[in-house]
Design a protein around this motif. Structure first.
Motif, PDB file in Angstrom:
ATOM      1  N   ARG A   1       0.970  -1.228  -0.055  1.00 50.56           N
ATOM      2  CA  ARG A   1      -0.092   0.603   0.316  1.00 50.56           C
ATOM      3  C   ARG A   1       1.136   1.317   0.117  1.00 50.56           C
ATOM      4  O   ARG A   1       1.101   2.176  -0.596  1.00 50.56           O
ATOM      5  CB  ARG A   1      -1.036  -0.232   1.135  1.00 50.56           C
ATOM      6  N   ALA A   2       2.051   1.112   0.822  1.00 47.15           N
ATOM      7  CA  ALA A   2       2.486   2.327   0.670  1.00 47.15           C
ATOM      8  C   ALA A   2       3.724   3.117  -0.874  1.00 47.15           C
ATOM      9  O   ALA A   2       3.725   4.026  -0.870  1.00 47.15           O
ATOM     10  CB  ALA A   2       4.285   1.883   2.167  1.00 47.15           C
ATOM     11  N   TRP A   3       3.768   1.379  -1.460  1.00 45.92           N
ATOM     12  CA  TRP A   3       4.201   1.373  -2.627  1.00 45.92           C
ATOM     13  C   TRP A   3       3.837   2.678  -3.751  1.00 45.92           C
ATOM     14  O   TRP A   3       3.587   2.919  -4.314  1.00 45.92           O
ATOM     15  CB  TRP A   3       5.154   0.504  -3.257  1.00 45.92           C
ATOM     16  N   ARG A   4       2.619   2.254  -3.638  1.00 43.44           N
ATOM     17  CA  ARG A   4       1.452   2.589  -4.431  1.00 43.44           C
ATOM     18  C   ARG A   4       0.812   4.019  -4.215  1.00 43.44           C
ATOM     19  O   ARG A   4       0.764   4.256  -5.242  1.00 43.44           O
ATOM     20  CB  ARG A   4       0.154   1.300  -3.712  1.00 43.44           C
ATOM     21  N   THR A   5       1.234   4.435  -3.123  1.00 41.15           N
ATOM     22  CA  THR A   5       0.701   5.727  -2.853  1.00 41.15           C
ATOM     23  C   THR A   5       2.131   5.868  -3.108  1.00 41.15           C
ATOM     24  O   THR A   5       2.448   7.323  -1.947  1.00 41.15           O
ATOM     25  CB  THR A   5       0.139   6.435  -1.792  1.00 41.15           C
ATOM     26  N   LEU A   6       3.487   5.797  -3.163  1.00 43.88           N
ATOM     27  CA  LEU A   6       4.460   6.688  -2.510  1.00 43.88           C
ATOM     28  C   LEU A   6       4.753   7.767  -2.409  1.00 43.88           C
ATOM     29  O   LEU A   6       5.332   8.548  -1.774  1.00 43.88           O
ATOM     30  CB  LEU A   6       5.607   5.916  -3.853  1.00 43.88           C
ATOM     31  N   MET A   7       3.888   8.531  -3.615  1.00 46.75           N
ATOM     32  CA  MET A   7       4.074   9.853  -3.590  1.00 46.75           C
ATOM     33  C   MET A   7       3.680  10.555  -2.000  1.00 46.75           C
ATOM     34  O   MET A   7       4.249  11.622  -1.686  1.00 46.75           O
ATOM     35  CB  MET A   7       3.191  11.106  -4.419  1.00 46.75           C
ATOM     36  N   GLN A   8       2.495  10.369  -1.487  1.00 47.22           N
ATOM     37  CA  GLN A   8       2.520  11.020  -0.409  1.00 47.22           C
ATOM     38  C   GLN A   8       2.725  10.538   1.100  1.00 47.22           C
ATOM     39  O   GLN A   8       2.906  10.958   1.832  1.00 47.22           O
ATOM     40  CB  GLN A   8       0.427  10.264   0.114  1.00 47.22           C
ATOM     41  N   SER A   9       3.084   8.976   0.261  1.00 44.73           N
ATOM     42  CA  SER A   9       3.845   8.256   1.942  1.00 44.73           C
ATOM     43  C   SER A   9       5.699   8.424   1.914  1.00 44.73           C
ATOM     44  O   SER A   9       5.841   8.580   2.924  1.00 44.73           O
ATOM     45  CB  SER A   9       3.523   6.587   1.473  1.00 44.73           C
ATOM     46  N   ILE A  10       6.178   8.522   0.782  1.00 39.02           N
ATOM     47  CA  ILE A  10       7.423   9.184   0.770  1.00 39.02           C
ATOM     48  C   ILE A  10       7.830  10.287   0.004  1.00 39.02           C
ATOM     49  O   ILE A  10       8.444  10.825   1.435  1.00 39.02           O
ATOM     50  CB  ILE A  10       7.910   7.898   0.147  1.00 39.02           C
ATOM     51  N   ALA A  11       7.109  10.386  -0.388  1.00 34.85           N
ATOM     52  CA  ALA A  11       8.046  11.497  -1.243  1.00 34.85           C
ATOM     53  C   ALA A  11       7.259  13.003  -0.637  1.00 34.85           C
ATOM     54  O   ALA A  11       8.318  13.792  -0.208  1.00 34.85           O
ATOM     55  CB  ALA A  11       7.507  11.696  -3.041  1.00 34.85           C
ATOM     56  N   SER A  12       5.982  13.306  -0.176  1.00 30.52           N
ATOM     57  CA  SER A  12       5.662  14.291   0.056  1.00 30.52           C
ATOM     58  C   SER A  12       6.631  14.694   1.110  1.00 30.52           C
ATOM     59  O   SER A  12       6.892  16.250   1.921  1.00 30.52           O
ATOM     60  CB  SER A  12       4.317  13.868   0.623  1.00 30.52           C
ATOM     61  N   PRO A  13       6.638  13.640   2.187  1.00 33.77           N
ATOM     62  CA  PRO A  13       7.356  14.343   3.859  1.00 33.77           C
ATOM     63  C   PRO A  13       9.006  14.381   3.611  1.00 33.77           C
ATOM     64  O   PRO A  13       9.078  15.394   4.498  1.00 33.77           O
ATOM     65  CB  PRO A  13       7.413  13.044   4.483  1.00 33.77           C
ATOM     66  N   VAL A  14       9.572  13.934   2.725  1.00 36.14           N
ATOM     67  CA  VAL A  14      10.664  14.258   2.365  1.00 36.14           C
ATOM     68  C   VAL A  14      11.240  15.790   1.805  1.00 36.14           C
ATOM     69  O   VAL A  14      11.916  16.476   2.183  1.00 36.14           O
ATOM     70  CB  VAL A  14      11.807  13.409   1.409  1.00 36.14           C
ATOM     71  N   ILE A  15       9.807  15.989   0.946  1.00 32.19           N
ATOM     72  CA  ILE A  15       9.633  17.140   0.371  1.00 32.19           C
ATOM     73  C   ILE A  15       9.556  17.837   1.786  1.00 32.19           C
ATOM     74  O   ILE A  15       9.689  19.117   1.411  1.00 32.19           O
ATOM     75  CB  ILE A  15       9.090  17.579  -0.759  1.00 32.19           C
ATOM     76  N   SER A  16       9.050  18.095   2.445  1.00 34.19           N
ATOM     77  CA  SER A  16       8.325  18.850   3.107  1.00 34.19           C
ATOM     78  C   SER A  16       9.440  19.272   4.287  1.00 34.19           C
ATOM     79  O   SER A  16       9.586  20.760   4.431  1.00 34.19           O
ATOM     80  CB  SER A  16       6.984  18.373   4.238  1.00 34.19           C
ATOM     81  N   THR A  17      10.548  17.783   4.503  1.00 35.72           N
ATOM     82  CA  THR A  17      11.832  18.198   5.467  1.00 35.72           C
ATOM     83  C   THR A  17      12.594  19.394   4.585  1.00 35.72           C
ATOM     84  O   THR A  17      13.427  19.813   4.857  1.00 35.72           O
ATOM     85  CB  THR A  17      11.645  16.633   5.307  1.00 35.72           C
ATOM     86  N   SER A  18      12.808  18.990   3.567  1.00 31.05           N
ATOM     87  CA  SER A  18      13.964  19.880   2.754  1.00 31.05           C
ATOM     88  C   SER A  18      13.384  21.034   2.846  1.00 31.05           C
ATOM     89  O   SER A  18      13.583  22.443   2.747  1.00 31.05           O
ATOM     90  CB  SER A  18      13.822  19.470   0.814  1.00 31.05           C
ATOM     91  N   LEU A  19      12.177  21.776   2.933  1.00 28.66           N
ATOM     92  CA  LEU A  19      11.558  22.871   2.484  1.00 28.66           C
ATOM     93  C   LEU A  19      11.810  23.369   4.034  1.00 28.66           C
ATOM     94  O   LEU A  19      11.750  24.278   4.342  1.00 28.66           O
ATOM     95  CB  LEU A  19      10.132  22.813   2.430  1.00 28.66           C
ATOM     96  N   TYR A  20      12.441  22.603   5.232  1.00 22.76           N
ATOM     97  CA  TYR A  20      12.522  22.955   6.542  1.00 22.76           C
ATOM     98  C   TYR A  20      13.838  23.370   6.587  1.00 22.76           C
ATOM     99  O   TYR A  20      14.094  24.514   7.656  1.00 22.76           O
ATOM    100  CB  TYR A  20      11.895  21.606   7.613  1.00 22.76           C
ATOM    101  N   PHE A  21      14.438  22.560   6.165  1.00 26.02           N
ATOM    102  CA  PHE A  21      15.994  23.045   5.974  1.00 26.02           C
ATOM    103  C   PHE A  21      16.297  24.242   5.095  1.00 26.02           C
ATOM    104  O   PHE A  21      17.443  25.287   5.517  1.00 26.02           O
ATOM    105  CB  PHE A  21      16.404  21.710   4.825  1.00 26.02           C
ATOM    106  N   ILE A  22      15.633  24.241   3.980  1.00 26.06           N
ATOM    107  CA  ILE A  22      15.832  26.494   3.259  1.00 26.06           C
ATOM    108  C   ILE A  22      15.634  26.921   4.391  1.00 26.06           C
ATOM    109  O   ILE A  22      16.223  28.157   3.899  1.00 26.06           O
ATOM    110  CB  ILE A  22      14.476  25.566   2.069  1.00 26.06           C
TER     111      ILE A  22
END
Length: 253
Positions: free
Chosen positions: A16-37
């Protein structure tokens, strides 16, 4: 121990996580990257070092820990809530598997996703700041222990919730504020003395402090206390899960 049953539940949740890769993995990584910026580059460039560590590097453990907590709760609570909501939980409960195996399957999958996410954020942070990990073993220890503990906590929330709204109440109104006030972006030693004592009531302080110690060798509280508090919270979550299956709370009705 029925390893086939555990593997079936585990694989279903991971798929289920791989089927929703954008929501499960990509979105938290992108959000955290914004915190770094925002915090690391914009604000960090105007701040002095904290305990001899640059501000950009100092917030790395806090950001990883904050993501671990929120994502572990989200993954585990949603994983067990959906079978309840769809009514398929009765098929699981009537299957020839024990409650222990059910918990291992669901919580193991949620914790695995959180660990993968934490490691991805750790790799991503290398693009923004430079740092070294002084105690790699203890870093992985806190990473796994926190993921398992909060996945169990999320499992309890998923059982307790009787609607999608309740799934978000505790993560949004309790866990996230505690993470922000628990030293994710600062050291509690920077606070006035009275607020330092008040901050020690916050259990997240001990998690973030211990995890930051594994990176830089500095901590707001002794690392032994951090480990003890994390193990205590793990024991409380295990006790709650055991009570839920013993009584059938919101499972058999």
């Amino acid at each position: 121990m029925n390893f086939y049953a555990i593997r079936a539940i585990y694989h279903f949740e991971m798929s289920r996580a791989w089927r929703t890769l954008m929501q499960s993995i990509a979105s938290p990584v992108i959000s955290t990257s914004l915190y770094f910026i925002v915090f690391g580059a914009a604000i960090g460039s105007r701040m002095a070092e904290i305990d001899g560590v640059s501000y950009g590097a100092f917030i790395v453990p806090g950001l990883i820990m904050m993501t671990l907590m929120t994502q572990s709760i989200s993954n585990a609570s949603f994983g067990i809530f959906m079978p309840k909501y769809a009514g398929t939980i009765y098929e699981v409960l009537s299957a020839p598997i024990s409650y222990v195996e059910i918990v291992i399957g669901y919580v193991g999958a949620a914790a695995s996703k959180s660990v993968i996410l934490g490691l991805l954020i750790l790799l991503t942070s290398e693009f923004f700041v430079s740092f070294t990990i002084q105690h790699p073993f203890w870093m992985l220890f806190f990473l796994f222990l926190t993921s398992i503990t909060f996945s169990l906590f999320g499992f309890v929330i998923g059982i307790w919730a009787n609607g999608f709204e309740k799934l978000q109440i505790i993560p949004l109104l309790v866990v996230t504020p505690l993470a922000f006030l628990g030293g994710s972006f600062y050291s509690i030693t920077m606070l006035p003395e009275i607020w330092q004592k008040i901050a020690l009531i916050n259990p997240v302080v001990y998690l973030i402090s211990g995890f930051r110690w594994s990176f830089f060798g500095v901590a707001d509280v002794h690392v032994g206390i951090s480990i003890g508090m994390t193990l205590f919270f793990l024991a409380v979550c295990l006790a709650l899960v055991g009570w839920i299956f013993k009584t059938g709370y919101r499972l058999k009705n």
